[in-house]
Design an enzyme around this catalytic site. Sequence first.
Site, mmCIF file in Angstrom:
data_model
loop_
_atom_site.group_PDB
_atom_site.id
_atom_site.type_symbol
_atom_site.label_atom_id
_atom_site.label_comp_id
_atom_site.label_asym_id
_atom_site.label_seq_id
_atom_site.Cartn_x
_atom_site.Cartn_y
_atom_site.Cartn_z
ATOM 1 N N GLY A 220 6.914 7.553 11.059
ATOM 2 C CA GLY A 220 5.892 6.760 10.371
ATOM 3 C C GLY A 220 6.421 5.389 10.027
ATOM 4 O O GLY A 220 7.497 4.993 10.489
ATOM 5 N N ASN A 221 5.680 4.651 9.236
ATOM 6 C CA ASN A 221 6.157 3.328 8.803
ATOM 7 C C ASN A 221 5.698 3.060 7.378
ATOM 8 O O ASN A 221 4.992 3.873 6.779
ATOM 9 C CB ASN A 221 5.708 2.238 9.774
ATOM 10 C CG ASN A 221 4.201 2.127 9.831
ATOM 11 O OD1 ASN A 221 3.563 1.732 8.868
ATOM 12 N ND2 ASN A 221 3.618 2.523 10.961
ATOM 13 N N ARG A 222 6.086 1.906 6.842
ATOM 14 C CA ARG A 222 5.912 1.658 5.406
ATOM 15 C C ARG A 222 4.603 0.961 5.054
ATOM 16 O O ARG A 222 4.420 0.512 3.924
ATOM 17 C CB ARG A 222 7.095 0.845 4.885
ATOM 18 C CG ARG A 222 8.400 1.620 5.001
ATOM 19 C CD ARG A 222 9.578 0.774 4.601
ATOM 20 N NE ARG A 222 9.393 0.181 3.296
ATOM 21 C CZ ARG A 222 10.092 -0.841 2.833
ATOM 22 N NH1 ARG A 222 11.018 -1.379 3.602
ATOM 23 N NH2 ARG A 222 9.862 -1.332 1.646
ATOM 24 N N SER A 223 3.687 0.859 5.993
ATOM 25 C CA SER A 223 2.425 0.182 5.688
ATOM 26 C C SER A 223 1.654 0.941 4.597
ATOM 27 O O SER A 223 1.598 2.170 4.609
ATOM 28 C CB SER A 223 1.574 0.113 6.959
ATOM 29 O OG SER A 223 0.291 -0.337 6.639
#
Length: 416
Positions: free
Chosen positions: A217-220
């Site tokens: 995943g990512n930090r958005s």
Amino acid sequence: MSLEPNENTHAPRKVVIGVAGGIAAYKACHLVREFTEAGDEVRVVPTPAALNFVGAATFEALSGQPVDTGVFSRVDEVQHVRVGKEADLIVIAPATADTIARIAAGRADDLLTATVLVATCPVVLAPAMHTEMWENPATQDNVATLRRRGLTVLEPARGRLTGTDSGAGRMLEAGQIAEMARTVLEAGAYTRSLEGIKVVISAGGTQENIDPVRFIGNRSSGRQGFALADIAAHRGAQVTIVAGDTDALDTPPGAEIIKVRSTREMKEAVDTAAVDADIVIMAAAVADYRPENEAGSKLKKGQADDALSTLRLVENPDILKGLVDKRNAGETSAAIVGFAAETDNLLEYGKAKLKSKGADMLMVNSVAGGAVFGETRNSGWLIGRGGETQEIADGPKHVVAARIWDAIEEMTENRQ
Ligand code: CTP
């Protein structure tokens, strides 16, 4: 979406919070807090009917200022004129059908309506009433009148009303109202410039499963995408949000939310919604790769094939590029706006990305050192098809969203 106490970047402002007589008056207490904690000086002006719901003592304690309702209180101080004249911002929440009607008629039969009649500062109203009252042509005409005069009438949310019924007419949450009011102060009153326009906005990060417990995943946080949706909804657009993983964000009024998880799910939802859309904004942080195989059971360390340490990835489809291809094939006529997150060489990489993707406009922001993700502020550059650039100054994500919409509206007008 509420303002953190330590985020106050402005001089104290004189904010009048008007409270009309509706059950949502209790939420005005939270609204007072939103502004006092941001360092603003708050004066609460309830209508006499509002005091049936919340007592004057509560508002006095929360604001630290006296509370009056009539034009004959503190006559020696000419209060019915002074409060409105000195205000930097007036927010009326809840704004009932009756109070909206009295303001539209130019009445001044209590301190609140007299204050609004005198004021030259921005006035923001957060309606709260039963669906029938909200949809009544009398109320709709009054709302249109106020908007034409430059007052900002926020859209009410859909949801639970006073009794067991639900529908359009529920007041927005205090954090949403404060955010919109601060945006009006910085970016101007909302116009209904997107009425009849269908907008699709992707927001948040996509996630790709490795096995039933792990994912890439990512930090958005989805905040910028939701802010764009909120502004669009308040400018009158029909809004669909395709949301990946996002923080717990308030739903913009009237917006449809389609929840997705992976890039391929997001592509399917965006492609479907884009068919009859006028504008698509890809604000989502899309996972570029996914594991070649998603394991059906939890992967273990040190297994023979060592699947965890040698995770093989395959490329995901590029949703934005795919949309441009669809437009070239005549499957949509939407204007397409992309985002770019870069850590360095913002303008150079941004211009190259805009070209390679074929979008009409790109908002490029710096994510160096983890900035932007999950933050309440943003800044960057808007790049147009011809390589023209416009700096978007640092500001709350709602203000940035308003500036982006101004640029998109200008671009789409020029295209016609
Ligand atoms: N995007 C997309 N589909 C992808 C990857 C990105 O639609 N598979 C969109 C994003 O939503 C954004 C724009 O393309 O609007 C640019 O995303 P970004 O992550 O900055 O660029 P990438 O194309 O992934 O390039 P790179 O990560 O190599 O910089």
